[in-house]
Design a protein around this motif. Structure first.
Motif, PDB file in Angstrom:
ATOM      1  N   GLN A 189       0.845  -1.185   0.000  1.00 19.26           N
ATOM      2  CA  GLN A 189       0.000   0.000   0.000  1.00 19.26           C
ATOM      3  C   GLN A 189       0.886   1.243   0.000  1.00 19.26           C
ATOM      4  O   GLN A 189       1.714   1.442   0.876  1.00 19.26           O
ATOM      5  N   GLN A 190       0.676   2.083  -1.036  1.00 19.48           N
ATOM      6  CA  GLN A 190       1.480   3.304  -1.165  1.00 19.48           C
ATOM      7  C   GLN A 190       0.820   4.452  -0.391  1.00 19.48           C
ATOM      8  O   GLN A 190      -0.393   4.608  -0.393  1.00 19.48           O
ATOM      9  N   TYR A 191       1.664   5.246   0.286  1.00 21.65           N
ATOM     10  CA  TYR A 191       1.150   6.411   0.984  1.00 21.65           C
ATOM     11  C   TYR A 191       0.764   7.489  -0.041  1.00 21.65           C
ATOM     12  O   TYR A 191       1.513   7.769  -0.989  1.00 21.65           O
ATOM     13  N   GLU A 192      -0.406   8.090   0.137  1.00 22.45           N
ATOM     14  CA  GLU A 192      -0.877   9.108  -0.819  1.00 22.45           C
ATOM     15  C   GLU A 192      -0.006  10.366  -0.759  1.00 22.45           C
ATOM     16  O   GLU A 192       0.289  10.978  -1.780  1.00 22.45           O
ATOM     17  N   LYS A 193       0.405  10.759   0.456  1.00 23.40           N
ATOM     18  CA  LYS A 193       1.185  11.982   0.603  1.00 23.40           C
ATOM     19  C   LYS A 193       2.625  11.778   0.178  1.00 23.40           C
ATOM     20  O   LYS A 193       3.246  12.651  -0.427  1.00 23.40           O
ATOM     21  N   LYS A 195       4.690   9.398  -2.043  1.00 19.18           N
ATOM     22  CA  LYS A 195       4.528   8.366  -3.056  1.00 19.18           C
ATOM     23  C   LYS A 195       5.614   7.297  -3.008  1.00 19.18           C
ATOM     24  O   LYS A 195       5.467   6.226  -3.604  1.00 19.18           O
TER      25      LYS A 195
END
Length: 271
Positions: A189-193, A195
């Protein structure tokens, strides 16, 4: 001489009016002599004395005191010589016993404790021949846990109950220790803030997202640098299904967060 007489004393309580009976009893049974009496309201205190019986020591002292000063000095000198001779005799006897005991001790030692031959050392490894010594506590603590050297870890990687008690037990027992196993990324899962930062789930084997065994190992909030890749092949990014050799430090197991078993990356090698 009257001045040399020594007495011993005792007191007796008698009922008023019956003093004579107590006095007669003490005189008859103990040879006591009444020296004083004090009258109270109900009782009278009777005080007696009698000549203190001589002991062997007191008799000897009396004889010694009766000697002339010159003879007293001669007796003291003679006793000192006797004490000195006794001390010399005791020391000589102890030394003789010690000398007599040494040969026996030596024979017993030679019969019971023959020296063992020194262990042979191999030139190639520098280790002694024969069975390997058991690892010390410090060496065992430094050893990396693998499925091959730890049955509990092998069973953990094969479990299908990701929330079972064996997961919590292993995390508690080996917290802070290092583990190593072949595995793959089962979820990423990639962090939105940020990348380039991920929450990565990994499991044993090569099945990636289709992995059905082993706990929910997690690397939390890491990037590719945090994975500490080693070897000649260092990827610029990672994705689900990628297979690696993971070496990690055992962290916390959090059953309230989906039974996640947190690890800290130590090194990662592409397989």
């Amino acid at each position: 001489m009257p001045d040399d007489i020594k007495y011993e004393y005792r007191s007796v309580q008698a009922v008023r009016g019956l003093e004579s009976r107590s006095i007669a009893k003490e005189q008859r049974e103990g040879g006591w002599e009444l020296v004083d009496q004090t009258h109270g309201t109900l009782r009278t205190t009777l005080k007696f004395r009698r000549v203190k019986p001589d002991t062997t020591l007191s008799k000897a002292w009396g004889v010694f005191r009766g000697l002339a000063p010159a003879k007293q000095r001669a007796v003291v000198a003679g006793m000192a010589i006797l004490l000195l001779l006794a001390a010399v005799g005791i020391g000589t006897s102890a030394a003789k016993e010690k000398r007599d005991a040494k040969p026996t001790d030596s024979v017993a030692l030679s019969e019971t404790s023959a020296p063992s031959p020194p262990p042979s050392v191999t030139q190639a490894t520098g280790q002694t021949s024969g069975s390997s010594p058991a690892p010390t506590v410090a060496e065992e603590a430094d050893q990396i846990i693998t499925p091959e050297n730890n049955e509990e870890f092998a069973a953990l990687l094969a479990t299908t109950d990701t929330c079972g008690p064996s997961v919590a037990d292993f995390a508690a027992k080996y917290h802070g220790r290092r583990i190593a196993f072949d595995g793959s990324i089962t979820n990423l899962q990639q962090y939105e803030k940020y990348k380039t930062r991920y929450d990565i789930l990994i499991g044993p084997g090569d099945a990636g997202p289709k992995t059905t065994a082993g706990p929910n190992f997690k690397y939390g909030n890491v990037n590719t640098i945090d994975l500490k890749f080693i070897g000649s092949s260092v990827p610029s990014s990672v994705s689900e299904g990628d297979t690696f050799r993971f070496v990690a430090e055992v962290g916390q197991y959090k059953p309230v967060q989906g039974c996640l078993f947190f690890l800290t990356p130590v090194s990662t090698t592409v397989r």
